[in-house]
Design a protein around this motif. Structure first.
Motif, PDB file in Angstrom:
ATOM      1  N   HIS A  87       0.805  -1.222   0.000  1.00 55.78           N
ATOM      2  CA  HIS A  87       0.000   0.000   0.000  1.00 55.78           C
ATOM      3  C   HIS A  87       0.839   1.274   0.000  1.00 55.78           C
ATOM      4  CE1 HIS A  87      -4.226  -1.602   1.094  1.00 55.78           C
ATOM      5  NE2 HIS A  87      -3.527  -2.548   0.519  1.00 55.78           N
ATOM      6  N   PRO A  88       1.879   1.383   0.856  1.00 50.37           N
ATOM      7  CA  PRO A  88       2.661   2.632   0.851  1.00 50.37           C
ATOM      8  C   PRO A  88       3.288   2.945  -0.518  1.00 50.37           C
ATOM      9  CG  PRO A  88       3.170   1.347   2.811  1.00 50.37           C
ATOM     10  CD  PRO A  88       2.334   0.473   1.922  1.00 50.37           C
ATOM     11  N   VAL A  89       3.720   1.926  -1.243  1.00 57.68           N
ATOM     12  CA  VAL A  89       4.313   2.136  -2.571  1.00 57.68           C
ATOM     13  C   VAL A  89       3.245   2.603  -3.550  1.00 57.68           C
ATOM     14  CG1 VAL A  89       5.455   0.986  -4.522  1.00 57.68           C
ATOM     15  CG2 VAL A  89       6.166   0.482  -2.170  1.00 57.68           C
ATOM     16  N   PHE A  90       2.075   1.980  -3.512  1.00 54.67           N
ATOM     17  CA  PHE A  90       0.971   2.356  -4.393  1.00 54.67           C
ATOM     18  C   PHE A  90       0.607   3.832  -4.178  1.00 54.67           C
ATOM     19  CE2 PHE A  90      -3.567   2.793  -5.330  1.00 54.67           C
ATOM     20  CZ  PHE A  90      -3.663   2.187  -6.581  1.00 54.67           C
ATOM     21  N   TYR A  91       0.427   4.225  -2.933  1.00 54.81           N
ATOM     22  CA  TYR A  91      -0.002   5.593  -2.658  1.00 54.81           C
ATOM     23  C   TYR A  91       1.118   6.603  -2.904  1.00 54.81           C
ATOM     24  CZ  TYR A  91      -4.319   3.521  -1.277  1.00 54.81           C
ATOM     25  OH  TYR A  91      -5.488   2.819  -1.305  1.00 54.81           O
ATOM     26  N   ALA A  92       2.372   6.203  -2.711  1.00 57.70           N
ATOM     27  CA  ALA A  92       3.492   7.081  -3.055  1.00 57.70           C
ATOM     28  C   ALA A  92       3.541   7.295  -4.565  1.00 57.70           C
ATOM     29  CB  ALA A  92       4.812   6.487  -2.551  1.00 57.70           C
ATOM     30  N   TYR A  93       3.229   6.246  -5.333  1.00 59.62           N
ATOM     31  CA  TYR A  93       3.203   6.382  -6.793  1.00 59.62           C
ATOM     32  C   TYR A  93       2.067   7.318  -7.216  1.00 59.62           C
ATOM     33  CZ  TYR A  93       3.578   5.221 -11.717  1.00 59.62           C
ATOM     34  OH  TYR A  93       3.743   5.290 -13.085  1.00 59.62           O
ATOM     35  N   GLY A  99       2.769  15.030  -8.930  1.00 58.55           N
ATOM     36  CA  GLY A  99       3.905  15.925  -8.771  1.00 58.55           C
ATOM     37  C   GLY A  99       4.786  15.651  -7.577  1.00 58.55           C
ATOM     38  N   GLY A 100       4.468  14.628  -6.802  1.00 60.15           N
ATOM     39  CA  GLY A 100       5.273  14.306  -5.628  1.00 60.15           C
ATOM     40  C   GLY A 100       6.538  13.546  -5.999  1.00 60.15           C
ATOM     41  N   PRO A 101       7.357  13.232  -4.999  1.00 57.60           N
ATOM     42  CA  PRO A 101       8.605  12.500  -5.255  1.00 57.60           C
ATOM     43  C   PRO A 101       8.323  11.050  -5.670  1.00 57.60           C
ATOM     44  CG  PRO A 101       8.245  12.722  -2.900  1.00 57.60           C
ATOM     45  CD  PRO A 101       7.169  13.522  -3.575  1.00 57.60           C
ATOM     46  N   LEU A 102       9.296  10.476  -6.323  1.00 54.00           N
ATOM     47  CA  LEU A 102       9.182   9.076  -6.727  1.00 54.00           C
ATOM     48  C   LEU A 102       9.252   8.160  -5.517  1.00 54.00           C
ATOM     49  CD1 LEU A 102      11.507   8.891  -9.839  1.00 54.00           C
ATOM     50  CD2 LEU A 102       9.097   8.278  -9.782  1.00 54.00           C
ATOM     51  N   PRO A 103       8.504   7.050  -5.553  1.00 51.87           N
ATOM     52  CA  PRO A 103       8.662   6.053  -4.488  1.00 51.87           C
ATOM     53  C   PRO A 103      10.038   5.390  -4.596  1.00 51.87           C
ATOM     54  CG  PRO A 103       6.715   5.585  -5.858  1.00 51.87           C
ATOM     55  CD  PRO A 103       7.476   6.690  -6.508  1.00 51.87           C
ATOM     56  N   GLU A 104      10.438   4.755  -3.530  1.00 54.93           N
ATOM     57  CA  GLU A 104      11.676   3.978  -3.534  1.00 54.93           C
ATOM     58  C   GLU A 104      11.472   2.714  -4.366  1.00 54.93           C
ATOM     59  OE1 GLU A 104      14.638   4.625  -1.874  1.00 54.93           O
ATOM     60  OE2 GLU A 104      13.795   6.583  -1.347  1.00 54.93           O
ATOM     61  N   ASN A 105      12.538   2.234  -5.002  1.00 56.88           N
ATOM     62  CA  ASN A 105      12.470   0.927  -5.661  1.00 56.88           C
ATOM     63  C   ASN A 105      12.109  -0.105  -4.605  1.00 56.88           C
ATOM     64  OD1 ASN A 105      13.254   2.248  -7.954  1.00 56.88           O
ATOM     65  ND2 ASN A 105      15.341   1.497  -7.915  1.00 56.88           N
ATOM     66  N   THR A 106      11.372  -1.126  -5.004  1.00 53.09           N
ATOM     67  CA  THR A 106      10.836  -2.045  -3.999  1.00 53.09           C
ATOM     68  C   THR A 106      10.664  -3.440  -4.557  1.00 53.09           C
ATOM     69  OG1 THR A 106       9.046  -2.294  -2.386  1.00 53.09           O
ATOM     70  CG2 THR A 106       8.401  -1.575  -4.564  1.00 53.09           C
TER      71      THR A 106
END
Length: 168
Positions: A87-93, A99-106
């Motif tokens: 979920h955190p990766v999905f919502y970060a994407y 316009g937000g920062p890119l998620p970390e590779n995961t």
């Protein structure tokens, strides 16, 4: 430059048909509803499917690209597939798309069946690059594939039958 595969009549037949055919999945394999097809968005209750994002119950998916070189050729197969992500990766994407920062590779999990090459639920590494294109994935322990693997994958996905490359 000539390829060792140029000696294989099936390879020559594939090249005569236009070359390596990329594969794309409309939705994760677990998606129980109608395909999206030409629609921009499908919503069934709380479940939602768009071209790059999917929510199914409590599971979240991102569309990603897998590129697999074909041994003995300069060509590669490109597969547009779905990756199950935390979920955190999905919502970060989602925030990145606004316009937000890119998620970390995961780490992620393959959400389409690529048998006989690799099974659904196989481990993936999801990379976001510079954010200008669809995320990419790599498979654990698979960096390339044989021509026979490609043909088996084509048959399993309904992309092309082996007989199409041997018919007179």
């Amino acid at each position: 430059m000539a390829s060792i595969l140029d000696l294989d009549p099936r390879w020559r037949a594939l090249m005569a048909k236009g070359g390596v055919i990329d594969i794309g999945f409309d939705h994760p394999s677990e998606w129980p509803h109608a395909p999206r097809g030409d629609l921009a968005f499908v919503k069934e209750g709380a479940d939602q499917l768009a071209s790059e994002l999917c929510r199914l119950d409590e599971t979240r998916y991102l569309r990603a690209t897998l590129t697999l070189p074909i041994r003995g050729a300069e060509d590669a197969l490109v597969i547009a597939l779905w990756a199950e992500v935390p979920h955190p990766v999905f919502y970060a994407y989602l925030q990145h798309l606004d316009g937000g920062p890119l998620p970390e590779n995961t780490r992620a999990t393959l959400a389409n069946d690529l048998s006989p090459l690799v099974a659904q639920d196989s481990a993936l590494t999801l990379s976001f690059g510079d954010g200008s294109v669809r995320p990419s994935v790599t498979l654990t322990d698979i960096a390339d594939m044989s021509f026979d693997d490609l043909l088996a994958l084509y048959e399993a996905s309904g992309t092309l039958a082996r007989a199409d490359l041997t018919a007179p």
